[in-house]
Scaffold this motif. Structure first.
Motif, short mmCIF file in Angstrom:
data_model
loop_
_atom_site.label_atom_id
_atom_site.label_comp_id
_atom_site.label_asym_id
_atom_site.label_seq_id
_atom_site.Cartn_x
_atom_site.Cartn_y
_atom_site.Cartn_z
N VAL A 187 0.88 -1.17 0.00
CA VAL A 187 0.00 0.00 0.00
C VAL A 187 0.91 1.22 0.00
O VAL A 187 1.97 1.20 0.63
N THR A 188 0.52 2.27 -0.70
CA THR A 188 1.30 3.50 -0.67
C THR A 188 0.51 4.60 0.03
O THR A 188 -0.71 4.63 -0.03
N GLU A 189 1.24 5.47 0.70
CA GLU A 189 0.63 6.65 1.31
C GLU A 189 0.59 7.75 0.28
O GLU A 189 1.58 7.98 -0.42
N VAL A 190 -0.52 8.43 0.20
CA VAL A 190 -0.67 9.56 -0.71
C VAL A 190 -1.05 10.76 0.13
O VAL A 190 -2.04 10.73 0.86
N ALA A 191 -0.24 11.81 0.07
CA ALA A 191 -0.52 13.03 0.81
C ALA A 191 -0.60 14.19 -0.18
O ALA A 191 0.26 14.32 -1.05
N THR A 192 -1.65 14.99 -0.06
CA THR A 192 -1.79 16.14 -0.94
C THR A 192 -2.24 17.35 -0.14
O THR A 192 -3.07 17.25 0.76
N ASP A 193 -1.66 18.49 -0.44
CA ASP A 193 -2.12 19.78 0.08
C ASP A 193 -2.28 19.83 1.59
O ASP A 193 -3.21 20.46 2.10
N GLY A 194 -1.41 19.17 2.34
CA GLY A 194 -1.48 19.23 3.79
C GLY A 194 -2.66 18.50 4.41
O GLY A 194 -2.95 18.66 5.58
N ARG A 195 -3.36 17.72 3.62
CA ARG A 195 -4.50 16.96 4.13
C ARG A 195 -4.01 15.66 4.76
O ARG A 195 -2.85 15.29 4.63
N ALA A 196 -4.93 14.94 5.40
CA ALA A 196 -4.59 13.65 6.00
C ALA A 196 -4.08 12.70 4.92
O ALA A 196 -4.54 12.74 3.78
N LYS A 197 -3.13 11.85 5.31
CA LYS A 197 -2.63 10.84 4.39
C LYS A 197 -3.78 9.93 3.98
O LYS A 197 -4.65 9.62 4.77
N ARG A 198 -3.71 9.48 2.75
CA ARG A 198 -4.67 8.50 2.24
C ARG A 198 -3.87 7.28 1.80
O ARG A 198 -2.68 7.37 1.53
N TYR A 199 -4.54 6.15 1.70
CA TYR A 199 -3.86 4.89 1.45
C TYR A 199 -4.33 4.30 0.13
O TYR A 199 -5.52 4.15 -0.11
N ASP A 200 -3.35 3.97 -0.71
CA ASP A 200 -3.59 3.48 -2.07
C ASP A 200 -3.17 2.02 -2.17
O ASP A 200 -1.99 1.70 -2.09
N PRO A 201 -4.15 1.11 -2.35
CA PRO A 201 -3.82 -0.31 -2.46
C PRO A 201 -3.31 -0.71 -3.84
O PRO A 201 -2.91 -1.84 -4.04
N ASN A 202 -3.30 0.22 -4.75
CA ASN A 202 -2.90 -0.06 -6.13
C ASN A 202 -1.40 0.22 -6.29
O ASN A 202 -0.98 0.95 -7.17
N ALA A 203 -0.61 -0.38 -5.42
CA ALA A 203 0.82 -0.08 -5.34
C ALA A 203 1.65 -0.72 -6.45
O ALA A 203 2.80 -0.36 -6.63
N HIS A 204 1.09 -1.66 -7.17
CA HIS A 204 1.90 -2.41 -8.14
C HIS A 204 1.50 -2.16 -9.59
O HIS A 204 1.99 -2.86 -10.48
N ARG A 205 0.63 -1.19 -9.83
CA ARG A 205 0.22 -0.87 -11.20
C ARG A 205 0.47 0.61 -11.46
O ARG A 205 0.04 1.46 -10.67
N PRO A 206 1.15 0.94 -12.54
CA PRO A 206 1.41 2.36 -12.83
C PRO A 206 0.09 3.12 -13.02
O PRO A 206 -0.81 2.65 -13.70
#
Length: 139
Positions: free
Chosen positions: A67-86
């Motif tokens: 899983v990758t962490e995605v952080a944007t614009d100072g908001r709470a981190k979000r979690y991306d389960p699509n870690a192995h597909r571009p």
């Protein structure tokens, strides 16, 4: 569709009921959830799952590279389960919703050689921003 559960089973990851429910919440549609959103959905499926277990499981999944962490614009981190597909991300400037997108073309090819400053570029992260339909309707 994410294949997170299949990847974790293939790794032999110890699948307790609490860990499984966190993975199940992340697996599926690619709306990237915050830890609190994961916890809320997980407790709807398994009321005894604690916030600490959710945070610890998310941290472990990130450490494993599943899983990758995605952080944007100072908001709470979000979690991306699509870690192995571009893929790239589409972010709502209003509510912060993040969706996976798969635009045509190679973002690396879009960077001219003169703009690479001698770097050997291996990846590109492109973020598209705008308003989701709900935020656009209330604007």
């Amino acid at each position: 569709m994410s294949d997170l559960l299949d990847r974790l089973r293939g790794r032999g990851w110890r699948m307790t009921a609490q860990r499984r429910v966190v993975a199940e919440v992340l697996d599926g549609e690619h709306v990237h959830l915050t830890a609190d959103e994961v916890h809320a959905r997980a407790t709807a499926l398994l009321p005894e799952v604690s916030r600490a277990t959710v945070y610890n499981t998310l941290g472990e999944l990130v450490s494993l590279g599943e899983v990758t962490e995605v952080a944007t614009d100072g908001r709470a981190k979000r979690y991306d389960p699509n870690a192995h597909r571009p893929h790239q991300h589409l972010v709502c400037s209003g509510c912060g919703t993040i969706r996976d997108v798969h635009p045509d073309g190679d973002p690396l090819a879009a960077l001219p050689a003169a703009e690479r400053f001698g770097f050997t570029v291996s990846t590109a992260e492109v973020t598209y921003r705008g308003l989701c339909p709900a935020c656009a309707a209330s604007a």
